[in-house]
Design a protein around this motif. Structure first.
Motif, mmCIF file in Angstrom:
data_model
loop_
_atom_site.group_PDB
_atom_site.id
_atom_site.type_symbol
_atom_site.label_atom_id
_atom_site.label_comp_id
_atom_site.label_asym_id
_atom_site.label_seq_id
_atom_site.Cartn_x
_atom_site.Cartn_y
_atom_site.Cartn_z
ATOM 1 N N ILE A 190 0.811 -1.214 0.000
ATOM 2 C CA ILE A 190 0.000 0.000 0.000
ATOM 3 C C ILE A 190 0.844 1.264 0.000
ATOM 4 C CG2 ILE A 190 -1.925 -1.173 1.103
ATOM 5 C CD1 ILE A 190 -1.201 0.420 3.673
ATOM 6 N N LYS A 249 2.157 -2.593 4.230
ATOM 7 C CA LYS A 249 0.961 -3.371 3.927
ATOM 8 C C LYS A 249 -0.149 -2.977 4.882
ATOM 9 C CE LYS A 249 3.664 -6.912 1.945
ATOM 10 N NZ LYS A 249 3.621 -8.170 1.367
ATOM 11 N N GLU A 250 -1.370 -3.239 4.465
ATOM 12 C CA GLU A 250 -2.515 -2.963 5.316
ATOM 13 C C GLU A 250 -2.344 -3.705 6.637
ATOM 14 O OE1 GLU A 250 -6.747 -2.341 3.649
ATOM 15 O OE2 GLU A 250 -6.684 -4.404 4.387
ATOM 16 N N LEU A 289 1.908 6.648 0.460
ATOM 17 C CA LEU A 289 1.015 5.559 0.090
ATOM 18 C C LEU A 289 0.788 5.561 -1.415
ATOM 19 C CD1 LEU A 289 -1.539 5.852 3.045
ATOM 20 C CD2 LEU A 289 0.548 4.484 2.901
ATOM 21 N N ARG A 290 0.188 4.501 -1.920
ATOM 22 C CA ARG A 290 0.032 4.334 -3.373
ATOM 23 C C ARG A 290 -0.759 5.453 -4.047
ATOM 24 N NH1 ARG A 290 -2.863 -0.442 -3.747
ATOM 25 N NH2 ARG A 290 -3.517 0.353 -5.739
ATOM 26 N N PHE A 315 -6.681 0.372 3.662
ATOM 27 C CA PHE A 315 -6.304 1.154 2.497
ATOM 28 C C PHE A 315 -6.829 0.436 1.266
ATOM 29 C CE2 PHE A 315 -3.638 2.319 -1.080
ATOM 30 C CZ PHE A 315 -3.577 3.699 -0.961
#
Length: 151
Positions: free
Chosen positions: A29, A57-58, A74-75, A93
Motif C-alpha cells: 500500500i 501493507k494494510e 502511500l500508493r 487502504f
C-alpha cells in the motif's frame, strides 16, 4: 515416458504452493521514504527496522522512538510523517480508482503526525478517516497536523 514424468513433476513444482515460501499475498500500500533515529514497522509478530523503500501493507503499525521520525508515501500519493515517540496503525487502504473503490482508515495512538492528502483525499474525502483514542476525524482538507498525548 521418462520425459513425460519429468515434465509432470516440473509442472507440479511450479503450480503447487511452497510451504517454506511466505504467503505474501497482501498488496503493497506504500513505502517508507524517510527515516531518522529509531523507527520500526510492526507487521503481526514481526518488528521490521524502517529502512527507506520498506514496503508497507494494510495492518502495519508504524512506530518511532524518542529520537526518531519516519515519512511514508502511500500508493495514492498520500504522505504521512511521524514525529518522535509516535505510533500509527494503517488499518485500511483501498485504492482501485477504476472501480471507484477508495478508502483510508488510520488509528493514531500516540505522538505527532502530519497528513498530506493524496488522490483518495481529493476524489473521495469522505472515505478518509483518522481515529485517535478520544475521537474519529473525518478528513475534508488537504493537510493537517495531529498530536495525541498520553492519558
Amino acid at each position: 515416458m521418462k520425459k513425460y514424468f519429468l515434465f509432470f513433476v516440473l509442472i507440479c513444482l511450479l503450480v503447487l504452493p511452497c510451504k517454506e515460501c511466505p504467503a505474501d499475498s497482501e498488496p503493497v500500500i506504500g513505502s517508507v521514504r524517510t527515516v531518522s533515529g529509531q523507527a520500526y514497522v510492526l507487521r503481526g509478530e514481526l518488528r521490521l527496522k524502517a529502512d527507506i523503500s520498506l514496503q508497507l501493507k494494510e495492518g502495519d503499525v508504524m512506530t518511532t522512538g524518542s529520537p526518531g521520525s519516519m515519512g511514508v508515501i502511500l500508493r495514492d500519493d498520500t504522505v504521512l510523517s511521524l514525529g518522535p515517540d509516535s505510533r500509527l496503525e494503517l488499518n485500511q487502504f483501498t485504492f482501485v480508482p477504476a472501480k471507484g473503490e477508495m478508502s483510508l482508515f488510520t488509528r493514531m495512538l500516540k505522538g505527532t503526525a502530519t497528513y498530506l492528502s493524496g488522490t483518495i483525499g481529493k476524489l473521495a474525502p469522505e472515505k478518509v478517516k483518522m481515529e485517535t483514542p478520544q475521537t474519529t476525524i473525518g478528513i475534508r482538507g488537504t493537510r493537517f497536523l495531529i498530536r495525541v498525548s498520553p492519558p
